[in-house]
Design a protein around this motif. Sequence first.
Motif, PDB file in Angstrom:
ATOM      1  N   VAL A  13       0.835  -1.201   0.000  1.00  0.00           N
ATOM      2  CA  VAL A  13       0.000   0.000   0.000  1.00  0.00           C
ATOM      3  C   VAL A  13       0.873   1.254   0.000  1.00  0.00           C
ATOM      4  O   VAL A  13       0.617   2.202  -0.744  1.00  0.00           O
ATOM      5  CB  VAL A  13      -0.956   0.013   1.207  1.00  0.00           C
ATOM      6  N   TYR A  14       1.905   1.238   0.810  1.00  0.00           N
ATOM      7  CA  TYR A  14       2.805   2.394   0.826  1.00  0.00           C
ATOM      8  C   TYR A  14       3.331   2.685  -0.566  1.00  0.00           C
ATOM      9  O   TYR A  14       3.231   3.805  -1.064  1.00  0.00           O
ATOM     10  CB  TYR A  14       3.982   2.151   1.776  1.00  0.00           C
ATOM     11  N   LYS A  15       3.866   1.663  -1.190  1.00  0.00           N
ATOM     12  CA  LYS A  15       4.469   1.809  -2.512  1.00  0.00           C
ATOM     13  C   LYS A  15       3.456   2.299  -3.552  1.00  0.00           C
ATOM     14  O   LYS A  15       3.698   3.265  -4.279  1.00  0.00           O
ATOM     15  CB  LYS A  15       5.052   0.463  -2.944  1.00  0.00           C
ATOM     16  N   LEU A  16       2.304   1.634  -3.603  1.00  0.00           N
ATOM     17  CA  LEU A  16       1.301   1.980  -4.614  1.00  0.00           C
ATOM     18  C   LEU A  16       0.714   3.366  -4.396  1.00  0.00           C
ATOM     19  O   LEU A  16       0.537   4.139  -5.336  1.00  0.00           O
ATOM     20  CB  LEU A  16       0.189   0.925  -4.634  1.00  0.00           C
ATOM     21  N   VAL A  17       0.396   3.666  -3.136  1.00  0.00           N
ATOM     22  CA  VAL A  17      -0.203   4.968  -2.843  1.00  0.00           C
ATOM     23  C   VAL A  17       0.825   6.084  -3.064  1.00  0.00           C
ATOM     24  O   VAL A  17       0.487   7.168  -3.541  1.00  0.00           O
ATOM     25  CB  VAL A  17      -0.756   5.016  -1.404  1.00  0.00           C
ATOM     26  N   TYR A  18       2.057   5.802  -2.762  1.00  0.00           N
ATOM     27  CA  TYR A  18       3.112   6.797  -2.975  1.00  0.00           C
ATOM     28  C   TYR A  18       3.150   7.206  -4.444  1.00  0.00           C
ATOM     29  O   TYR A  18       3.197   8.388  -4.780  1.00  0.00           O
ATOM     30  CB  TYR A  18       4.455   6.197  -2.560  1.00  0.00           C
ATOM     31  N   ILE A  19       3.098   6.211  -5.317  1.00  0.00           N
ATOM     32  CA  ILE A  19       3.234   6.501  -6.740  1.00  0.00           C
ATOM     33  C   ILE A  19       1.916   6.932  -7.378  1.00  0.00           C
ATOM     34  O   ILE A  19       1.849   7.923  -8.085  1.00  0.00           O
ATOM     35  CB  ILE A  19       3.805   5.275  -7.484  1.00  0.00           C
ATOM     36  N   ASN A  20       0.853   6.178  -7.092  1.00  0.00           N
ATOM     37  CA  ASN A  20      -0.420   6.416  -7.789  1.00  0.00           C
ATOM     38  C   ASN A  20      -1.390   7.303  -7.041  1.00  0.00           C
ATOM     39  O   ASN A  20      -2.439   7.652  -7.570  1.00  0.00           O
ATOM     40  CB  ASN A  20      -1.105   5.084  -8.091  1.00  0.00           C
ATOM     41  N   VAL A  96      13.725  11.966  -4.536  1.00  0.00           N
ATOM     42  CA  VAL A  96      14.013  12.905  -5.617  1.00  0.00           C
ATOM     43  C   VAL A  96      13.070  12.652  -6.795  1.00  0.00           C
ATOM     44  O   VAL A  96      12.655  13.557  -7.500  1.00  0.00           O
ATOM     45  CB  VAL A  96      15.488  12.783  -6.056  1.00  0.00           C
ATOM     46  N   LYS A  97      12.723  11.389  -6.977  1.00  0.00           N
ATOM     47  CA  LYS A  97      11.898  11.008  -8.127  1.00  0.00           C
ATOM     48  C   LYS A  97      10.428  11.348  -7.918  1.00  0.00           C
ATOM     49  O   LYS A  97       9.770  11.873  -8.806  1.00  0.00           O
ATOM     50  CB  LYS A  97      12.046   9.503  -8.361  1.00  0.00           C
ATOM     51  N   PHE A  98       9.913  11.028  -6.745  1.00  0.00           N
ATOM     52  CA  PHE A  98       8.473  11.172  -6.533  1.00  0.00           C
ATOM     53  C   PHE A  98       8.087  12.225  -5.495  1.00  0.00           C
ATOM     54  O   PHE A  98       6.903  12.451  -5.273  1.00  0.00           O
ATOM     55  CB  PHE A  98       7.858   9.826  -6.149  1.00  0.00           C
ATOM     56  N   GLY A  99       9.046  12.824  -4.857  1.00  0.00           N
ATOM     57  CA  GLY A  99       8.716  13.832  -3.854  1.00  0.00           C
ATOM     58  C   GLY A  99       8.468  13.224  -2.486  1.00  0.00           C
ATOM     59  O   GLY A  99       8.581  12.024  -2.295  1.00  0.00           O
ATOM     60  N   CYS A 100       8.113  14.071  -1.552  1.00  0.00           N
ATOM     61  CA  CYS A 100       7.884  13.630  -0.183  1.00  0.00           C
ATOM     62  C   CYS A 100       6.528  12.943  -0.078  1.00  0.00           C
ATOM     63  O   CYS A 100       5.501  13.534  -0.414  1.00  0.00           O
ATOM     64  CB  CYS A 100       7.923  14.832   0.753  1.00  0.00           C
ATOM     65  N   PRO A 101       6.519  11.693   0.393  1.00  0.00           N
ATOM     66  CA  PRO A 101       5.255  10.951   0.471  1.00  0.00           C
ATOM     67  C   PRO A 101       4.216  11.627   1.364  1.00  0.00           C
ATOM     68  O   PRO A 101       3.024  11.595   1.063  1.00  0.00           O
ATOM     69  CB  PRO A 101       5.657   9.585   1.032  1.00  0.00           C
TER      70      PRO A 101
END
Lengths: 189, 189
Positions: A13-20, A96-101
Motif C-alpha cells: 500500500v505504501y508503494k502503490l499509494v506513494y506513486i499512484n 528525488v523522483k516522486f517527492g515527499c510521500p
Amino acid sequence: MKYSTRDKILDAVYKLVYINGCNGTSIDMILKECSIPKGSLYHYFKSKKEMVLTVVKERIAPKMHEFYDLEKVKKEDGVDIMVRAILKVSQKEELVKFGCPLNRLNQEMSPVDDDFAKAINFIYDRMKSDILSALKDSSIKADVDLDSLAQFIIATVWGSLSLSPRHSSIKRYLNTINHLVSYLESLKY
Amino acid sequence: MKYSTRDKILDAVYKLVYINGCNGTSIDMILKECSIPKGSLYHYFKSKKEMVLTVVKERIAPKMHEFYDLEKVKKEDGVDIMVRAILKVSQKEELVKFGCPLNRLNQEMSPVDDDFAKAINFIYDRMKSDILSALKDSSIKADVDLDSLAQFIIATVWGSLSLSPRHSSIKRYLNTINHLVSYLESLKY
DNA sequence: TTTAGTTTAGACTATTTGGTCTAGTGGAGG
DNA sequence: CCTCCACTAGACCAAATAGTCTAAACTAAA
C-alpha cells in the motif's frame, strides 16, 4: 524473522499509494501487488481508508523521522545538523523522483478528509518541532524568528522535491537546495 | 456575452479537480456541478482525460501566467518584480488554502501519465524562463547562478503553499515567504 | 418555411470499485 | 491426536465508474 502478511500489505500500500495516490490505487492493485486474497486483506483492515491511515502512521511517519533525526547526540551546531539532513535527502532516490510521500498525501487527501488531515498534520508538527529544537541549539542570530525558519526549511525542501518527477534530478535538487544552505549559513552570527 | 456550455464545463472541472484531484473527481460530480446532461459533456470532449488536459491548457496556464507577469514594462529591478509577485500570491485566497493547482496536478498525475507530465512541464518551463529573464534584468550579484535561483524561488513558493490546507494561512505564508524575500535581497550587490 | 448542423437529453452498458460472506486450512496448545 | 482460532480463499454483491447511443430540440442560413 518472518515477513508477515500485514507487513506485506502495508509495504504494498505504501508503494502503490506513494506513486499512484490514494484514489489512484484500487484494492485489486494492492491484492495483485502482494499476491494475497481479499479475505486476508479485510481480515487485517476494515476498510481501504483504515489501511492507508495505518500506512501513514506505521510507514510514512518513521520514514519522515529517520530523515531529520540524525545524530543529534554530538554537541554540533543545529544548523549543520539540518544542512546535513537536507543534503542526505538527495541520496534517497525515490524522494528525488516522486517527492515527499507525506506532502503528496497531504495535498491529495487533506482538503477532502479530516482524518487524513489530522494524521498528516500530527507528523508534520512533530517534524517541525524537532527542526525547531535543532535550530534553537545553533549559532543562528538572535533576531531570527526560528518558528518561521523551520517552516521555511520544510517548505523549501518539499517544494524542491515536488518539482519532481519531471523537473528534478539529484543534481537539480542539490542546485536548488544550495540556495537554502547559503541562506542558513548567512543567518549564523 | 454568453457563458458557453464549454466554459461552464471547464470552470467546473477546474474547480472540482483543484480541490478533489483528478482521480477524486467523477463525471457525475462534474455534471452535477454545472447542471448539464452527459450528452453535452461528451459532445465537447471525447474523454475525461482530454477534458482535464484542456483545463490545464486553458485555465491553469493563464492563471499561472497572471501571477508572475506583472507590469514588467517599468524599468524596475527584476528582484523587486519577483518579490511583489510572490507577495501578491497571498491575496489569492484559494492559493493559500489549497496550494498551487499546477503543482497539485503535477504531483498526482505526472508520475502515472506522460501526457499530463508533458502539458504540466510545458507551463512550468515557461514560468521558469520568465522568472529567469526577470532575474537577469536585476541587480543580483554576478556570481549567483540565476537558473537554480529561479528554480529555488518556484520550489519555495510551491512548498510554502503546499503546507496547506491544514498548516497554512495568509499570515503563515507571509512569515515563511519572508525568508525567501530576505534571501533575495541579500543577493543584490 | 424548410433544411442542415449543432447542441441537449438521458437511458443504457460494460467494467471496476470497495466491501461482504461463507467455507475451508493450518498450526499451536492441550 | 484433537481442538480451536487466526488466517486464507475467492465467489459474490451493490454501487459507482467512464463512456455510448439514439432521439429530440434548438438555431441559423437558404
